[in-house]
Design an enzyme around this catalytic site. Structure first.
Site, PDB file in Angstrom:
ATOM      1  N   GLU A  27      -8.088  -3.221  -6.318  1.00 14.71           N
ATOM      2  CA  GLU A  27      -7.217  -4.125  -6.594  1.00 14.71           C
ATOM      3  C   GLU A  27      -7.904  -5.416  -6.050  1.00 14.71           C
ATOM      4  O   GLU A  27      -8.277  -5.878  -5.413  1.00 14.71           O
ATOM      5  CB  GLU A  27      -5.733  -4.296  -6.389  1.00 14.71           C
ATOM      6  CG  GLU A  27      -4.581  -4.917  -6.142  1.00 14.71           C
ATOM      7  CD  GLU A  27      -3.044  -4.933  -5.625  1.00 14.71           C
ATOM      8  OE1 GLU A  27      -3.150  -3.499  -5.257  1.00 14.71           O
ATOM      9  OE2 GLU A  27      -2.537  -5.887  -6.644  1.00 14.71           O
ATOM     10  N   ASN A  72       0.000  -5.025  -7.942  1.00 16.03           N
ATOM     11  CA  ASN A  72       1.196  -6.047  -7.381  1.00 16.03           C
ATOM     12  C   ASN A  72       0.946  -7.439  -7.917  1.00 16.03           C
ATOM     13  O   ASN A  72       1.339  -7.709  -8.606  1.00 16.03           O
ATOM     14  CB  ASN A  72       1.550  -5.554  -6.235  1.00 16.03           C
ATOM     15  CG  ASN A  72       2.892  -4.799  -6.000  1.00 16.03           C
ATOM     16  OD1 ASN A  72       2.884  -4.094  -6.734  1.00 16.03           O
ATOM     17  ND2 ASN A  72       2.936  -4.660  -4.459  1.00 16.03           N
ATOM     18  N   ASN A 172       3.131  -2.683 -14.212  1.00 11.48           N
ATOM     19  CA  ASN A 172       2.524  -1.982 -12.375  1.00 11.48           C
ATOM     20  C   ASN A 172       3.722  -2.394 -11.617  1.00 11.48           C
ATOM     21  O   ASN A 172       4.138  -3.444 -11.544  1.00 11.48           O
ATOM     22  CB  ASN A 172       1.275  -2.610 -12.195  1.00 11.48           C
ATOM     23  CG  ASN A 172       1.326  -2.118 -10.180  1.00 11.48           C
ATOM     24  OD1 ASN A 172       0.548  -0.979 -10.518  1.00 11.48           O
ATOM     25  ND2 ASN A 172       1.302  -2.815  -9.281  1.00 11.48           N
ATOM     26  N   GLU A 173       4.024  -0.774 -11.475  1.00  7.76           N
ATOM     27  CA  GLU A 173       5.199  -0.465 -10.525  1.00  7.76           C
ATOM     28  C   GLU A 173       6.735  -1.468 -11.162  1.00  7.76           C
ATOM     29  O   GLU A 173       7.005  -2.598 -10.373  1.00  7.76           O
ATOM     30  CB  GLU A 173       4.909  -1.090  -9.595  1.00  7.76           C
ATOM     31  CG  GLU A 173       3.779   0.110  -8.607  1.00  7.76           C
ATOM     32  CD  GLU A 173       3.871   0.267  -7.248  1.00  7.76           C
ATOM     33  OE1 GLU A 173       4.927  -0.702  -6.061  1.00  7.76           O
ATOM     34  OE2 GLU A 173       3.481   1.334  -6.589  1.00  7.76           O
ATOM     35  N   TYR A 244       1.823   7.648  -1.861  1.00 10.53           N
ATOM     36  CA  TYR A 244       1.476   7.116  -0.540  1.00 10.53           C
ATOM     37  C   TYR A 244       2.506   7.559   0.333  1.00 10.53           C
ATOM     38  O   TYR A 244       3.857   7.970   0.774  1.00 10.53           O
ATOM     39  CB  TYR A 244       2.251   5.878  -0.221  1.00 10.53           C
ATOM     40  CG  TYR A 244       1.143   4.876  -1.239  1.00 10.53           C
ATOM     41  CD1 TYR A 244      -0.369   4.597  -0.807  1.00 10.53           C
ATOM     42  CD2 TYR A 244       1.462   4.352  -2.333  1.00 10.53           C
ATOM     43  CE1 TYR A 244      -0.852   4.414  -2.183  1.00 10.53           C
ATOM     44  CE2 TYR A 244       1.260   3.176  -3.166  1.00 10.53           C
ATOM     45  CZ  TYR A 244      -0.739   3.416  -3.178  1.00 10.53           C
ATOM     46  OH  TYR A 244      -1.060   2.610  -3.948  1.00 10.53           O
ATOM     47  N   GLU A 292      -1.697   5.756  -8.098  1.00 12.92           N
ATOM     48  CA  GLU A 292      -1.996   5.197  -6.920  1.00 12.92           C
ATOM     49  C   GLU A 292      -1.239   6.195  -6.298  1.00 12.92           C
ATOM     50  O   GLU A 292      -0.258   6.970  -6.736  1.00 12.92           O
ATOM     51  CB  GLU A 292      -0.740   4.058  -6.610  1.00 12.92           C
ATOM     52  CG  GLU A 292      -1.885   2.963  -7.391  1.00 12.92           C
ATOM     53  CD  GLU A 292      -0.559   1.283  -7.302  1.00 12.92           C
ATOM     54  OE1 GLU A 292      -0.170   1.040  -6.211  1.00 12.92           O
ATOM     55  OE2 GLU A 292      -0.633   0.883  -7.813  1.00 12.92           O
ATOM     56  N   GLN A 353      -7.214   3.008  -2.283  1.00 10.67           N
ATOM     57  CA  GLN A 353      -7.607   1.969  -3.478  1.00 10.67           C
ATOM     58  C   GLN A 353      -9.141   2.033  -2.986  1.00 10.67           C
ATOM     59  O   GLN A 353      -9.287   3.596  -1.988  1.00 10.67           O
ATOM     60  CB  GLN A 353      -7.460   0.342  -2.882  1.00 10.67           C
ATOM     61  CG  GLN A 353      -5.538   0.023  -3.700  1.00 10.67           C
ATOM     62  CD  GLN A 353      -6.025  -1.383  -3.536  1.00 10.67           C
ATOM     63  OE1 GLN A 353      -6.641  -2.066  -3.590  1.00 10.67           O
ATOM     64  NE2 GLN A 353      -4.475  -1.538  -3.760  1.00 10.67           N
TER      65      GLN A 353
HETATM   66  O1  AHR Z   1      -2.159  -0.306  -3.296  1.00 13.63           O
HETATM   67  C1  AHR Z   1      -1.256  -0.736  -3.011  1.00 13.63           C
HETATM   68  C2  AHR Z   1      -0.323  -1.481  -3.406  1.00 13.63           C
HETATM   69  O2  AHR Z   1       0.485  -0.390  -4.038  1.00 13.63           O
HETATM   70  C3  AHR Z   1      -0.220  -1.732  -5.114  1.00 13.63           C
HETATM   71  O3  AHR Z   1      -0.317  -2.721  -5.043  1.00 13.63           O
HETATM   72  C4  AHR Z   1       0.582  -1.784  -6.221  1.00 13.63           C
HETATM   73  O4  AHR Z   1       0.972  -1.053  -6.915  1.00 13.63           O
HETATM   74  C5  AHR Z   1       1.758  -0.775  -4.799  1.00 13.63           C
HETATM   75  O5  AHR Z   1       3.390  -0.702  -4.519  1.00 13.63           O
END
Ligand code: AHR
Length: 503
Positions: A27, A72, A172-173, A244, A292, A353
Site C-alpha cells: 500500500e 485505505n 477496499n473495506e 488482524y 489482508e 503488508q
Molecule cells: O493494512 C493497513 C490497513 O488496514 C489498510 O489500509 C486497510 O485496508 C486496513 O484497515
C-alpha cells in the site's frame, strides 16, 4: 505419551493449495513503497530506483501475488496521477494516512517491479470516492493492447505490452466507517455489481473480488456479506476477508489461539456465501480472498499522535512499523495453518503488508534490509506447502483461553504433492511453558524419511530482529524428528512453530 496425535492420509484431501494463498500487499502507506521497495539513491538501487536487496528478500519470501495500491489509501487515489512522466505528476494529500503522496511510483512502475520479483499483480480500484467509469478507465489503460486513448497513453508512457491484470478488488473495506466513501451494504452491493458488469463488458475473463467485512468483529459482519452477495453473486468470483490480531493486556494464551478465530471467520463467510447460493439457486461457488491478514499492534498505532496540521503532512513517514517477536511469528505460522486448512474455499490471501509497514521485511534508508521473525514461517510454508492440503485427524490436549474458550494446545495441517511424493507438516505448540511430543501416523504415506525440519522458538518469546541485531531470531533444524514403524515423532518446544518435509 504424546500430547497430540495426527493421522495423515493422502486420500483425505481438503483442496488444492492455490499458489495465490502466499500473496502479500503493498500500500502507499508510510515507508512501504518509498524508502521501502523504492529508494533511487540507495547503493543497491537498480536503474529504476528499486532496491535489489529488497527484491532478493521478496523472492526468498516466496510471494505469489501482491495486492496494490491499497488499502485505505486507494479510496482517495486517482490512478491517472501516477502514470506518465514522473516530473509532471502531482503531489496529493493522502487523507487516509495524513501523508503527502508524491505519485513517483504508480501502476507502470509497480508492474515493472513485480516482473523483477516474479509475482502477479492484484489491483484494487477506488470505489470510495470514484466509481464505474474510473474503474473501467484503469482497466483499459492496464489491459488493452493499443488503439484506444488510454491504452495508447500507456504505450506512450513506455509500457508497450499490456499488464494483463487478472485479479481486481472492487474497492477496499467499504464496510468500515473510516473508509473514504464508506457505504452501507445495499449501496455498496449495487455499486460493486455495476462496476463488475462494466469491467466484464471489457473483459469477461477477469477475476473479481467484492469487499467482505473488515473483520469478524464488525457490527455488520454476516449481514454485510449476505446483502452484498445478493447484489453481486453473479458478478464476482471472490469475497474478501480481513483480520488482524495482537497480544492484548498480556493475554498470550488468547493471542496464541487466534487462528481459531480465523477458522470461525472463514467458516461463517463460506456459510453465508453458500446460503446466498442456495437462495439464488446457483451452482457457482464464491471463494474467499483473505486479502489482508497479519499480526498488527493496532492499539499502538491508534495511540500515536495523529498529525492534523496540513502544512506538515509528511512524505513516507515511519508508520505502522511493528517490530515482530518470536510469539508473533508463531501466530503468523498458525494463521497460515488456518488458511491451508481451508484451501478448498480460501484460494487467495495476502499477508498485509510486505515492506516496513506491518511487514516481514524491514529497511533502513541508505542502509540494510532484514528479515523480521514473521518472515520465516511465511517463506518456509510458501516453499513447502505444495499439492493438496490434507485433512489431518488431530487429537490434542487443550487449554482454556480467555478469548476463545477451550482450544487445542497443538495445531497442525499437512500438504501432499502427488507429483513428487513429498509431504509437508506444519505444527504449532501453543503451550506457554511446556514442550510437547507429537506423534504423526504416516503409515499411509508409504516408506518416507525426514527431508528437512525447521523450528522457530526462543527462551525469550519477545525476542525480535532489529537494525542493530538483524539475525537475533531465526529457525533451527529440529533434531528430534524421526520416523519409525509408520510414526513420525517430533518434540515441539513451548511457544513454537515447526515445519517438516517428508519424502
Ligand atoms: O493494512 C493497513 C490497513 O488496514 C489498510 O489500509 C486497510 O485496508 C486496513 O484497515
Amino acid at each position: 505419551m504424546p500430547s497430540a496425535q495426527l493421522t495423515l492420509d493422502p486420500h483425505f484431501t481438503v483442496g488444492t493449495v492455490n499458489r495465490r494463498l502466499f500473496g502479500s500487499f503493498v500500500e502507499h502507506l508510510g515507508r512501504c513503497v518509498y524508502d521501502g521497495l523504492h529508494e533511487p539513491g540507495h547503493p543497491a538501487a537498480d536503474a529504476d530506483g528499486f532496491r535489489t536487496d529488497v527484491i532478493a528478500l521478496v523472492r526468498e519470501l516466496g510471494v505469489s501475488t501482491v495486492r496494490y495500491p491499497g488499502g485505505n489509501f486507494v479510496s482517495g487515489f486517482r490512478w491517472e496521477d501516477a502514470v506518465g512522466p514522473v516530473e509532471q505528476r502531482p503531489a496529493r494529500l493522502d487523507l487516509a494516512w495524513h501523508s503527502t503522496e508524491s505519485n513517483a511510483v504508480g501502476l507502470d512502475e509497480f508492474a515493472g517491479w513485480l516482473e523483477k520479483v516474479g509475482a502477479e499483480l492484484m489491483y484494487a480500484v477506488n470505489l470510495g470516492t470514484r466509481g464505474v467509469l474510473e474503474a473501467v478507465d484503469v482497466l483499459e489503460y492496464a489491459n488493452i493492447r493499443a488503439g484506444t486513448r488510454l491504452s495508447d497513453q500507456r504505450v506512450a508512457n513506455g509500457r508497450v505490452e499490456p499488464h494483463r491484470i487478472r485479479m481486481w478488488c472492487l474497492g477496499n473495506e467499504m464496510d468500515g466507517p473510516w473508509q473514504l466513501g464508506h457505504r452501507n451494504a445495499e449501496d455498496y452491493g449495487k455499486l460493486a455489481s455495476q462496476t463488475a458488469k462494466a469491467m466484464r463488458q471489457l473483459d469477461p475473463g477477469l477475476e473479481l473480488v467484492v469487499c467482505g467485512s473488515s473483520g469478524a468483529q464488525m457490527p455488520t459482519f454476516g449481514a454485510w456479506e449476505h446483502t452484498v452477495l445478493l447484489h453481486t453473486y453473479d458478478d464476482v468470483d471472490f469475497i474478501s476477508c480481513h483480520a488482524y490480531y495482537q497480544e492484548t493486556d498480556g493475554d498470550v494464551g488468547s493471542f496464541l489461539a487466534c487462528a481459531t478465530n480465523m477458522d470461525h471467520f472463514i467458516d461463517a463467510v463460506v456459510a453465508t456465501a453458500d446460503t446466498v447460493r442456495a437462495q439464488l439457486n446457483r451452482s457457482k461457488r464464491i471463494d474467499i480472498s483473505f486479502d489482508e491478514w497479519n499480526v498488527w499492534y493496532i492499539d499502538r498505532f491508534r495511540a500515536e499522535e495523529q498529525i492534523t496540521d496540513i502544512e506538515r503532512w509528511p512524505t513516507a513517514p515511519r508508520l505502522l512499523e511493528d517490530v515482530y517477536s518470536v510469539l508473533d511469528a508463531v501466530v503468523v505460522g498458525n494463521l497460515l495453518i488456518s488458511l491451508l486448512r481451508h484451501a478448498d474455499r480460501v484460494t487467495s490471501a495476502s499477508l498485509a503488508q510486505l515492506v516496513n509497514v506491518i511487514a516481514p521485511i524491514m529497511t533502513e534508508p541508505g542502509g540494510d534490509a532484514w528479515r523480521q521473525t514473521t518472515f520465516f514461517p511465511f517463506a518456509i510454508t510458501s516453499r513447502l506447502a505444495v499439492g493438496e492440503a490434507l485433512e489431518v485427524k488431530l487429537t490434542s490436549d487443550t487449554y482454556l483461553s480467555a478469548a476463545y474458550g477451550e482450544v487445542p494446545l497443538v495445531d497442525a495441517v499437512a500438504t501432499h504433492d502427488a507429483a513428487t511424493g513429498r509431504t509437508a507438516i506444519f505444527l504449532v505448540n501453543r503451550s506457554l511453558d511446556a514442550a510437547t511430543t507429537v506423534g504423526v501416523d504416516v503409515s499411509h504415506l508409504g516408506d518416507v524419511a525426514v527431508l528437512e525440519t525447521h523450528t522457530l522458538a526462543d527462551d525469550d518469546i519477545h525476542a525480535s530482529n532489529t537494525l542493530a541485531d538483524q539475525e537475533r531470531v531465526g529457525v533451527s533444524p529440529n533434531g528430534s524428528a524421526r520416523v519409525g514403524d509408520g510414526t513420525l515423532t517430533v518434540d515441539l518446544p513451548a511457544v513454537s512453530w515447526t515445519a517438516i518435509a517428508l519424502g
